[in-house]
Design a protein around this motif. Structure first.
Motif, PDB file in Angstrom:
ATOM      1  N   SER A 115      27.787  23.390 -25.518  1.00 36.83           N
ATOM      2  CA  SER A 115      27.381  22.487 -26.598  1.00 36.83           C
ATOM      3  C   SER A 115      27.116  23.253 -27.887  1.00 36.83           C
ATOM      4  N   GLY A 116      27.708  22.737 -28.965  1.00 35.23           N
ATOM      5  CA  GLY A 116      27.482  23.327 -30.279  1.00 35.23           C
ATOM      6  C   GLY A 116      27.491  22.256 -31.357  1.00 35.23           C
ATOM      7  N   HIS A 117      27.327  22.668 -32.598  1.00 36.59           N
ATOM      8  CA  HIS A 117      27.462  21.718 -33.712  1.00 36.59           C
ATOM      9  C   HIS A 117      28.360  22.325 -34.774  1.00 36.59           C
ATOM     10  N   THR A 118      29.048  21.456 -35.509  1.00 32.50           N
ATOM     11  CA  THR A 118      30.027  21.932 -36.501  1.00 32.50           C
ATOM     12  C   THR A 118      29.419  22.058 -37.896  1.00 32.50           C
ATOM     13  N   LEU A 171      33.829  21.285 -23.978  1.00 31.84           N
ATOM     14  CA  LEU A 171      33.339  21.817 -25.246  1.00 31.84           C
ATOM     15  C   LEU A 171      32.900  20.593 -26.051  1.00 31.84           C
ATOM     16  N   ALA A 172      31.606  20.509 -26.343  1.00 31.01           N
ATOM     17  CA  ALA A 172      31.048  19.312 -26.996  1.00 31.01           C
ATOM     18  C   ALA A 172      30.405  19.722 -28.317  1.00 31.01           C
ATOM     19  N   LEU A 173      31.025  19.302 -29.416  1.00 29.29           N
ATOM     20  CA  LEU A 173      30.565  19.731 -30.741  1.00 29.29           C
ATOM     21  C   LEU A 173      30.122  18.520 -31.556  1.00 29.29           C
ATOM     22  N   ALA A 185      33.433  32.137 -30.000  1.00 26.40           N
ATOM     23  CA  ALA A 185      33.453  32.873 -28.729  1.00 26.40           C
ATOM     24  C   ALA A 185      33.978  31.972 -27.605  1.00 26.40           C
ATOM     25  N   SER A 186      33.539  30.704 -27.606  1.00 13.69           N
ATOM     26  CA  SER A 186      33.985  29.758 -26.576  1.00 13.69           C
ATOM     27  C   SER A 186      35.489  29.516 -26.694  1.00 13.69           C
ATOM     28  N   MET A 187      35.957  29.298 -27.934  1.00 11.42           N
ATOM     29  CA  MET A 187      37.383  29.030 -28.144  1.00 11.42           C
ATOM     30  C   MET A 187      38.234  30.233 -27.742  1.00 11.42           C
ATOM     31  N   VAL A 244      36.057  18.106 -26.011  1.00 10.17           N
ATOM     32  CA  VAL A 244      37.304  18.613 -25.435  1.00 10.17           C
ATOM     33  C   VAL A 244      37.009  18.984 -23.994  1.00 10.17           C
ATOM     34  N   SER A 245      37.765  18.410 -23.064  1.00  7.81           N
ATOM     35  CA  SER A 245      37.483  18.625 -21.641  1.00  7.81           C
ATOM     36  C   SER A 245      38.673  19.277 -20.951  1.00  7.81           C
ATOM     37  N   PHE A 246      38.369  20.231 -20.098  1.00  8.16           N
ATOM     38  CA  PHE A 246      39.388  20.969 -19.352  1.00  8.16           C
ATOM     39  C   PHE A 246      39.102  20.821 -17.859  1.00  8.16           C
ATOM     40  N   GLY A 247      40.153  20.943 -17.052  1.00  8.41           N
ATOM     41  CA  GLY A 247      39.980  20.878 -15.601  1.00  8.41           C
ATOM     42  C   GLY A 247      39.978  19.449 -15.115  1.00  8.41           C
TER      43      GLY A 247
END
Ligand SMILES: [Zn+2]
Length: 372
Positions: free
Chosen positions: A73-76, A133-135, A114-116, A60-63
């Motif tokens: 970066s995270g993992h689901t 946001l890269a999951l 926290a990021s969301m 998900v990219s913003f800007g």
């Protein structure tokens, strides 16, 4: 993002944990849920899938689309709970004092929540540089998703400058960690009655020779002095005491401190296991997992975290993350996230609320920095 849809960090975490995303299951539902929550921001959304389409990475990219982007970066996925003695339902967040208990609260849905939360409260229209946001999926079973995620990122966006991997470091800045290379080698022998072992080839002996090679090689001893570790973790072979075994499987791994050390040890072991050495006793080696080391965080990444107020650095983390994949793709990477690795993968996994608020603060300051 339009006002009035600010998301509460705890309620996001409750929802994320309620999605049982153990690595042997699909994660498509959690990906859809996250997209739905972030959609009001008018974002760019991209999914990349595994071979059978049952799991997705989410980007998900913003800007604006331009240089100077930063990746969160995270993992689901989460590790299983089977066989663990939980005192609460692992897929329901339980508040115990100032801690939130539940599978993934620490590793690493807390960082995602926290990021969301920070993103949902921010005025993203002011961003001058991108925030991603890269999951990934399947981080816990050998970093299977992240390569496709980074391919997708580089194909659709300008190469970001920095990636912050939100694995639990108690919000310290992790500058390096070893890689992880896991293997299964199958040694093939020839079965025979053990009354005359000379008629067979003993596959267990072949595996034992390889173990002795790992233990006695002077080169490996030297790499160990430089920080390499290895482990033979499982051995399986043979049928009965009076049969020369025809097959033995060995699971082993090494953790190299940098890419060149990883290449050297790989070459050394490949030479030993070369089928030409003994056609009867050496089978094949399957790669179970291959996560590159994070050699040394780039100065851009360290400087950015310091500007955000996070400068308590740890030179080398004890655990492996996806940071090395981002570094290998030319993106300066550091590891910084809420909670402690001590709680990861454990029964009654928890994260402190204070840690989640600090992570949210980091992302808020990052959004401000990307907007300046
Ligand atoms: Zn993790």
């Amino acid at each position: 993002m339009s006002p009035g849809i600010a998301l509460d960090i705890v309620s996001i975490l409750e929802q994320l944990v309620a999605h049982e995303t153990i690595s042997d299951r699909s994660n498509l539902h959690i990906v859809d849920w996250i997209v739905e929550r972030l959609a009001p921001a008018g974002v760019r959304v991209s999914r990349s899938f595994n071979a059978d389409g049952s799991k997705a990475n989410l980007l998900v990219s913003f800007g604006p689309r331009c240089a100077g982007g930063v990746v969160l970066s995270g993992h689901t996925d989460v590790v299983p709970v089977a066989g663990q003695a939980w005192s609460t339902n692992p897929f329901t967040v339980s508040r115990v004092g100032d801690r939130l208990h539940g599978r993934g609260t620490c590793d690493m849905k807390g960082f995602v929540a926290a990021s969301m939360a920070a993103i949902s409260e921010a005025d993203l229209g002011k961003l001058k540089r991108p925030l991603h946001l890269a999951l990934s999926y399947d981080e816990e079973v050998g970093h299977l998703g992240v390569a496709g995620l980074i391919r997708d990122l580089l194909a659709t966006e300008e190469r970001p400058a920095v990636a912050i991997i939100g694995e639990p470091t108690e919000m310290k800045v992790g500058l390096s960690h070893r890689g992880f290379a896991g293997h299964k080698t199958t040694f093939l022998g020839k079965a025979a009655h053990s009354g005359d072992p000379s008629l067979g080839v003993n596959a267990i002996h072949a595996a034992a020779d390889f173990i002795q090679f790992l233990r006695n090689s002077p080169e490996i001893h030297e790499y160990q002095r430089d920080g390499l570790t290895y482990n033979v973790g499982a051995i399986k072979g043979g049928a009965a005491v009076n049969i020369v075994p025809s097959l033995c499987e060995l699971e082993w791994e090494f953790r190299a401190v940098n890419v060149s050390q990883a290449e050297c040890i790989r070459a050394l072991i490949r030479a030993y296991l070369s089928p030409a050495r003994d056609v009867y006793s050496i089978g094949h080696t399957d790669v179970l997992a291959d996560a590159p080391p994070l050699s040394e965080a780039g100065p851009d990444a360290i400087e950015l975290l310091a500007r955000l107020g996070f400068n308590d650095c740890v030179r080398q983390l004890s655990f492996c993350t996806e940071a090395g994949h981002f570094q290998a793709a030319g993106i300066a990477a550091v590891v910084c996230g809420p909670g402690s690795i001590q709680q990861a993968h454990q029964a009654d996994e928890w994260v402190a609320l204070e840690q989640l608020f600090r992570a949210k603060e980091m992302v808020q300051r990052l959004i401000e920095a990307q907007s300046a």
